[in-house]
Write an enzyme that holds these catalytic residues in place. Structure first.
Site, mmCIF file in Angstrom:
data_model
loop_
_atom_site.group_PDB
_atom_site.id
_atom_site.type_symbol
_atom_site.label_atom_id
_atom_site.label_comp_id
_atom_site.label_asym_id
_atom_site.label_seq_id
_atom_site.Cartn_x
_atom_site.Cartn_y
_atom_site.Cartn_z
ATOM 1 N N LYS A 163 33.309 -2.405 -21.407
ATOM 2 C CA LYS A 163 33.575 -0.966 -21.302
ATOM 3 C C LYS A 163 34.699 -0.544 -22.247
ATOM 4 C CE LYS A 163 31.689 -0.296 -16.711
ATOM 5 N NZ LYS A 163 31.963 -0.421 -15.279
ATOM 6 N N LYS A 217 16.385 -2.767 -24.991
ATOM 7 C CA LYS A 217 16.519 -2.658 -23.539
ATOM 8 C C LYS A 217 16.692 -1.185 -23.144
ATOM 9 C CE LYS A 217 19.534 -3.488 -19.741
ATOM 10 N NZ LYS A 217 20.721 -3.685 -19.093
ATOM 11 N N LYS A 268 20.661 4.023 -20.238
ATOM 12 C CA LYS A 268 21.066 5.404 -20.540
ATOM 13 C C LYS A 268 22.091 5.434 -21.663
ATOM 14 C CE LYS A 268 23.841 5.606 -16.373
ATOM 15 N NZ LYS A 268 23.318 4.319 -15.896
#
Ligand code: ADP
Ligand code: TRP
Length: 333
Positions: free
Chosen positions: A116, A196, A199
């Protein structure tokens, strides 16, 4: 130790946007199937979502959407307990108790945290403590099995470590040891660009899209440039990879044969894929519309779920509080 006859199955779903086919075939379908295999506990991880989503309106909508999506897709509130994480405050209290026995090194090794940060998400304390909150979710409800995707397995292992550290620090045994359970046979679902589906890649087909927007997405699945007459390889065809998730064995075999034989274009295959998506989710779509028109019912399901979940969390938290030397319950609770 042998596995309990009716294991407690628990998973959290982050309310972070419209669900897509990858979420369904990679996670939701398994959650729903498991509700009859054990004592299933599912919650909407709204505290977790706050680590990345800070928009009052979007947040409230996303939480509501998860509840509607799961109920529409077959979560049965008489078989599974469904609630909103923030309705069970014992979880955040347990987060603190666990944080006090968790080494910085353990959290610093977190793949998800590092990913992240690498993607540009601001490194705040909440994001860093994300695995501790997740451990509290798992431990507060005496979970035996935690169905998750590959990316979350490390978090379940960290949970095992935190439970052990707590037991070692206080010479007690208040937590059940959880095990991660990967979706059986769940393949990675490709997105419209063949990567893959996710979103964060903007390549999704949403489960509850319909009409023109759905058609547009399906028609934009990327293919190679072979013409209608050419023979095609189903295994490298994204349309086929998606179609086989929803079609019967016979239909899958037929499309494979048509592709291999030639005289069958990608446009034809896309039409069949569109029809398969529409029919697979037709019932869920109708049910979602009904549920959306009855917000009181949805709220009721979540409130009942929270009450049931809280009973377990109170007991576990009480034992953990006593283990550290506090009274079992805070004053007036
Ligand atoms: P996204 O990648 O869109 O952000 P999440 O990380 O929120 O999706 O995933 C929620 C759940 O759906 C996880 O259990 C994850 O493993 C599963 N999932 C997401 N995308 C896929 C995919 N393309 N194929 C299979 N499972 C997926
Ligand atoms: N971190 C999980 C995810 O992103 C969601 C989650 C939060 C969870 N708490 C949990 C999953 C507890 C399993 C158990 O998918």
């Amino acid at each position: 130790m042998s596995a309990p006859a009716r294991p407690r199955i628990l998973s959290g779903i982050q309310p972070s946007g419209k669900l897509h086919l990858g979420n369904y075939f990679g996670a939701i379908r398994q959650h729903i199937a498991l509700q009859h295999e054990g004592s299933a506990y599912y919650f909407i991880a709204d505290y977790h979502a706050l680590t990345t989503l800070q928009d009052r309106q979007l947040f409230a909508e996303a939480v509501r959407d998860v509840a509607l999506d799961y109920l529409a897709l077959g979560l049965d509130p008489s078989a599974a307990v469904l609630w909103r994480q923030s309705d069970v405050p014992e979880v955040t209290e347990l987060t603190w108790l666990l944080a006090t026995v968790t080494g910085m090194g353990l959290l610093e090794r977190g793949h998800s945290y590092k990913d992240k940060i690498a993607r540009g998400i601001t490194p705040r304390a909440g994001l860093f403590l994300y695995p501790v909150l997740m451990a509290a979710d798992i431990l507060a409800f005496e979970s035996d099995l935690v169905p998750v995707g590959k990316d979350q397995v490390q978090h379940v292992e960290m949970t095992q470590d935190m439970a052990e550290s707590f037991h070692a620090a206080y010479g007690c045994s208040v937590f059940v040891r959880p095990e991660a359970r990967l979706a059986e046979g769940a393949a990675v679902v490709p997105g419209i660009d063949g990567q893959k589906m996710s979103k964060s890649y903007g390549n999704t087909i949403e489960i509850f899209a319909s009409g023109k927007p759905l058609k547009k997405r399906v028609m934009s699945v990327v293919t190679d440039s072979l013409g209608v007459d050419d023979a095609k390889d189903p295994e490298s065809c994204t349309i086929f990879q998606l179609y086989r998730l929803m079609a019967s064995e016979a239909q899958t075999g037929e499309m494979a044969e048509h592709l291999r034989r030639g005289g069958y274009g990608y446009g034809d295959a896309k039409k069949e894929l569109l029809a398969a998506i529409e029919s697979t989710f037709a019932e869920a779509r109708a049910r979602r519309i009904e549920l959306a028109a009855d917000p009181d019912h949805v709220e009721d399901v979540l409130a009942t779920g929270a009450r049931r979940a809280r009973e377990v969390a109170r007991r576990v938290l009480g034992a953990a509080r006593e283990a550290v030397g506090m009274r079992g319950r805070p004053i007036d609770a």
